[in-house]
Design a protein around this motif. Structure first.
Motif, PDB file in Angstrom:
ATOM      1  N   PRO A  45     -29.248  45.779 -24.048  1.00 25.90           N
ATOM      2  CA  PRO A  45     -30.157  44.656 -24.236  1.00 25.90           C
ATOM      3  C   PRO A  45     -29.483  43.422 -24.812  1.00 25.90           C
ATOM      4  N   LEU A  46     -28.507  43.616 -25.706  1.00 27.02           N
ATOM      5  CA  LEU A  46     -27.820  42.462 -26.288  1.00 27.02           C
ATOM      6  C   LEU A  46     -27.048  41.709 -25.210  1.00 27.02           C
ATOM      7  N   VAL A  47     -26.309  42.439 -24.388  1.00 27.19           N
ATOM      8  CA  VAL A  47     -25.548  41.810 -23.307  1.00 27.19           C
ATOM      9  C   VAL A  47     -26.496  41.135 -22.320  1.00 27.19           C
ATOM     10  N   GLY A  48     -27.582  41.832 -21.969  1.00 23.72           N
ATOM     11  CA  GLY A  48     -28.524  41.274 -21.018  1.00 23.72           C
ATOM     12  C   GLY A  48     -29.179  40.004 -21.519  1.00 23.72           C
ATOM     13  N   ILE A  49     -29.609  40.010 -22.766  1.00 25.53           N
ATOM     14  CA  ILE A  49     -30.248  38.819 -23.330  1.00 25.53           C
ATOM     15  C   ILE A  49     -29.251  37.670 -23.415  1.00 25.53           C
ATOM     16  N   ILE A  50     -28.042  37.957 -23.877  1.00 24.59           N
ATOM     17  CA  ILE A  50     -27.019  36.922 -23.975  1.00 24.59           C
ATOM     18  C   ILE A  50     -26.736  36.320 -22.595  1.00 24.59           C
ATOM     19  N   ALA A  51     -26.627  37.178 -21.589  1.00 18.82           N
ATOM     20  CA  ALA A  51     -26.265  36.714 -20.253  1.00 18.82           C
ATOM     21  C   ALA A  51     -27.378  35.920 -19.580  1.00 18.82           C
ATOM     22  N   THR A 125     -20.190  41.682 -13.028  1.00 15.83           N
ATOM     23  CA  THR A 125     -21.018  40.690 -13.708  1.00 15.83           C
ATOM     24  C   THR A 125     -20.935  40.824 -15.226  1.00 15.83           C
ATOM     25  N   THR A 126     -20.891  42.053 -15.734  1.00 19.70           N
ATOM     26  CA  THR A 126     -20.807  42.240 -17.186  1.00 19.70           C
ATOM     27  C   THR A 126     -19.507  41.675 -17.727  1.00 19.70           C
ATOM     28  N   ALA A 127     -18.388  41.966 -17.052  1.00 26.96           N
ATOM     29  CA  ALA A 127     -17.092  41.463 -17.512  1.00 26.96           C
ATOM     30  C   ALA A 127     -17.050  39.944 -17.482  1.00 26.96           C
ATOM     31  N   ILE A 128     -17.621  39.336 -16.451  1.00 29.44           N
ATOM     32  CA  ILE A 128     -17.592  37.870 -16.356  1.00 29.44           C
ATOM     33  C   ILE A 128     -18.544  37.231 -17.362  1.00 29.44           C
ATOM     34  N   PHE A 129     -19.699  37.846 -17.593  1.00 30.38           N
ATOM     35  CA  PHE A 129     -20.631  37.298 -18.584  1.00 30.38           C
ATOM     36  C   PHE A 129     -20.004  37.277 -19.987  1.00 30.38           C
ATOM     37  N   VAL A 156      -9.597  35.283 -15.956  1.00 28.56           N
ATOM     38  CA  VAL A 156      -8.608  35.967 -16.797  1.00 28.56           C
ATOM     39  C   VAL A 156      -9.288  36.933 -17.760  1.00 28.56           C
ATOM     40  N   ILE A 157     -10.361  36.481 -18.415  1.00 27.76           N
ATOM     41  CA  ILE A 157     -11.051  37.323 -19.396  1.00 27.76           C
ATOM     42  C   ILE A 157     -11.666  38.543 -18.727  1.00 27.76           C
ATOM     43  N   ALA A 158     -12.250  38.353 -17.544  1.00 29.17           N
ATOM     44  CA  ALA A 158     -12.856  39.479 -16.829  1.00 29.17           C
ATOM     45  C   ALA A 158     -11.802  40.530 -16.469  1.00 29.17           C
ATOM     46  N   ILE A 159     -10.639  40.090 -16.038  1.00 27.75           N
ATOM     47  CA  ILE A 159      -9.554  41.016 -15.712  1.00 27.75           C
ATOM     48  C   ILE A 159      -9.150  41.812 -16.957  1.00 27.75           C
ATOM     49  N   GLY A 328     -19.116  52.045 -19.850  1.00 22.99           N
ATOM     50  CA  GLY A 328     -20.193  52.901 -19.372  1.00 22.99           C
ATOM     51  C   GLY A 328     -20.394  52.760 -17.870  1.00 22.99           C
ATOM     52  N   GLN A 329     -20.311  51.542 -17.364  1.00 20.67           N
ATOM     53  CA  GLN A 329     -20.462  51.319 -15.929  1.00 20.67           C
ATOM     54  C   GLN A 329     -19.299  51.925 -15.155  1.00 20.67           C
ATOM     55  N   GLN A 330     -18.088  51.769 -15.684  1.00 22.35           N
ATOM     56  CA  GLN A 330     -16.929  52.377 -15.032  1.00 22.35           C
ATOM     57  C   GLN A 330     -17.062  53.895 -14.983  1.00 22.35           C
TER      58      GLN A 330
END
Length: 521
Positions: A45-51, A125-129, A156-159, A328-330
């Motif tokens: 939820p924290l990631v989702g709300i932030i994104a 999407t999570t890595a880029i957010f 770069v950050i997502a990688i 978790g997604q991986q």
């Protein structure tokens, strides 16, 4: 298959797995709380709300908060249906295995093709957010509305986030369980501690703002922008199914995983609602966020309320959640690929189904799950505006796969299936399943509908549906031409038969089961 009528005392987790046609190959290191933490962090939820905070408010204003409640209610129904299925079939691979045992191999293959694409895009999407928050952490002035990261920084950050998550995942289930717990603690503290502080000491807006469109309806009415903001709720409640992906790494999975799924939706929904409401009520310039003048609003809100040091601490907590969510997604994607390959339903199945003898995780499947995200980072680098539309496709694919399971469960019920796992809805199975399917169809319509921006090109407005149809058509063509299901001899379509076997074994041993309820209760 093993003896169809084994004595209940033989039904340890590994013995039960053998009755389902598989040998134990994982370490059962993922406890109930670790399993819940994994699902919670995938949902995050924290990631989702932030994104999605800025996009939701600019689209429909503060009333978008109601989508959180709508989506939580609908997905809780789905989690109940999943709970019945996973309780009878606690097998790595989750949705693929459930669809296979409820219906058939070809049906499960099609579901998995669509679902794998959604999960892998979820990693993307999570890595880029996470990039905007890494940039805000490193930036000297978080109150500057222009602190959103550039396409190059996002790339770069997502990688980096993806590679770190991959390396940690390859060290074993124990590492995944530990980081899931750390991430859960970080996420809950970030939501509860910061949320309470904002609500008690830094409230700048009235609760009435949740009924104020703040001009987002324009002259055409509010219904259209409100429906367009559905992604805020729908994207949040995606991930609880990950609890079932690691069923072979969880002790007592028939009891633990249904609980984990339900806890993920309920606690995750409450946390998301609390976080969203807290940021809205604490925003010093809410109208500026709604008007799109503040492009990265949460760091701005935190800077104005917590100061520089408090903001930096929160951003570290948030980035911990982002990393745990990616892991978790991986893990979910790799277990699904492994399960798919173990049944010889995947090209180069032998390679993908290998388990590391040292760490007992499917390393090859983990690596494969991260190839497409890296290619997508390149695509998004050149087309940065495509990120949210790609996220919308992710959700459409995920919801479609969910409803394939719900529909298969209804079909199995019509054929006489009475779930025989440790969790069952009893007479409530039919109405709950029908309601879950109705919600899922509604959600898919919301996700597939075109963008309301008439200035966009046709393909751009319909990109979610077009992307979904391309993926589905490609999978269907491969299914019809290559017929991968013909190579597999794994059990399929045995839900009714297996339930009867389990129930017969239970009744035959009724005098002793009070002493040993390790497999069915």
């Amino acid at each position: 298959m093993s003896d169809p009528h084994p004595p209940p005392e033989a039904f340890s987790d590994d013995a039960y797995l053998r009755t389902l046609g598989y040998e134990e190959r994982f370490d059962r290191r993922v406890s109930l709380w670790s399993n819940f933490a994994l699902g919670f962090l995938y949902l995050s939820p924290l990631v989702g709300i932030i994104a999605l905070f800025a996009q939701g408010l600019t689209t429909a204003g503060p009333p978008v908060v109601w989508w959180i409640i709508i989506a939580a209610g609908g997905q809780f129904l789905v989690s109940l249906v999943f709970g019945e299925v996973v309780s009878q079939y606690p097998i790595a691979g989750g949705l693929y295995q459930w669809a296979r045992r409820l219906w058939s191999g070809p049906y499960a293959w099609m579901l998995s093709w669509i679902y794998i694409s959604g999960v892998i895009i979820g990693i993307t999407t999570t890595a880029i957010f996470s990039a905007d928050f890494v940039q805000a952490l490193l930036h000297g002035n978080a109150t500057d509305p222009g602190t959103a990261s550039t396409p190059g920084e996002k790339f770069v950050i997502a990688i980096v986030v993806t590679v770190i998550g991959l390396l940690l995942n390859t060290t074993g289930s124990k590492t995944l369980a530990r980081i899931a717990k750390v991430g859960l603690a970080a996420e809950l503290s970030g939501i509860i501690v910061v949320g309470l502080y904002l609500l008690v000491f830094e409230r700048h807006n009235s609760v009435s703002v949740f009924f104020d469109t703040m001009g987002t309806g324009g002259t055409g009415g509010y219904a259209s922008p409100f429906l367009a903001s559905a992604l805020v709720g729908l994207l949040l409640f995606y991930g609880f199914e990950a609890c079932g992906e690691v069923a072979e790494e969880t002790p007592n999975p028939g009891r633990a995983i249904p609980r984990s799924m339900q806890m993920t939706v309920l606690i995750g929904g409450a946390a998301a609602l609390f976080a969203f409401a807290g940021y809205v009520l604490a925003a010093p310039d809410l109208q500026g966020i709604v008007n799109g003048e503040i492009t990265n609003p949460i760091p701005v809100i935190l800077q104005s309320t917590l100061g520089t040091v408090g903001t930096k601490i929160f951003l570290v907590v948030a980035l911990t959640s982002f990393l745990a969510c990616v892991m978790g997604q991986q893990a979910a994607a790799s277990r699904l690929i492994f399960s798919f390959a173990r049944d010889d339903m995947f090209p180069r199945s032998t390679w993908f189904s290998k388990i590391s003898t040292r760490t007992h995780v499917p390393v090859n499947a983990l690596i494969a799950a991260n190839v497409l995200p890296i290619l997508l980072y390149v695509f998004i680098y050149y087309l940065p505006d495509s990120l949210f539309r790609i996220a919308s496709f992710q959700m459409l694919a995920g919801y479609f796969a969910f409803q394939m399971v719900v529909f298969a469960s209804l079909r199995a019920r019509r054929k006489g299936w009475r779930p025989a796992g440790r969790f069952s809805l009893g007479r409530g199975g039919w109405p709950v399943s029908i309601a879950a399917l109705a919600y899922g169809i509604f959600a898919m319509v919301m996700l597939a509908k075109p963008s309301g921006d008439a200035n966009l090109a046709f393909y751009d407005r319909w990109i979610s549906l077009i992307g979904f149809l391309i993926v589905a058509a490609t999978g269907l063509i491969y299914l019809l031409v290559a017929k991968p299901f013909r190579r597999s001899s794994a059990p399929e379509g045995d839900a009714v038969e297996m339930a009867e076997r389990l129930r017969a074994s239970h009744l035959a041993a009724e005098p002793t089961e009070r002493k040993d309820e390790s497999w069915l209760s």
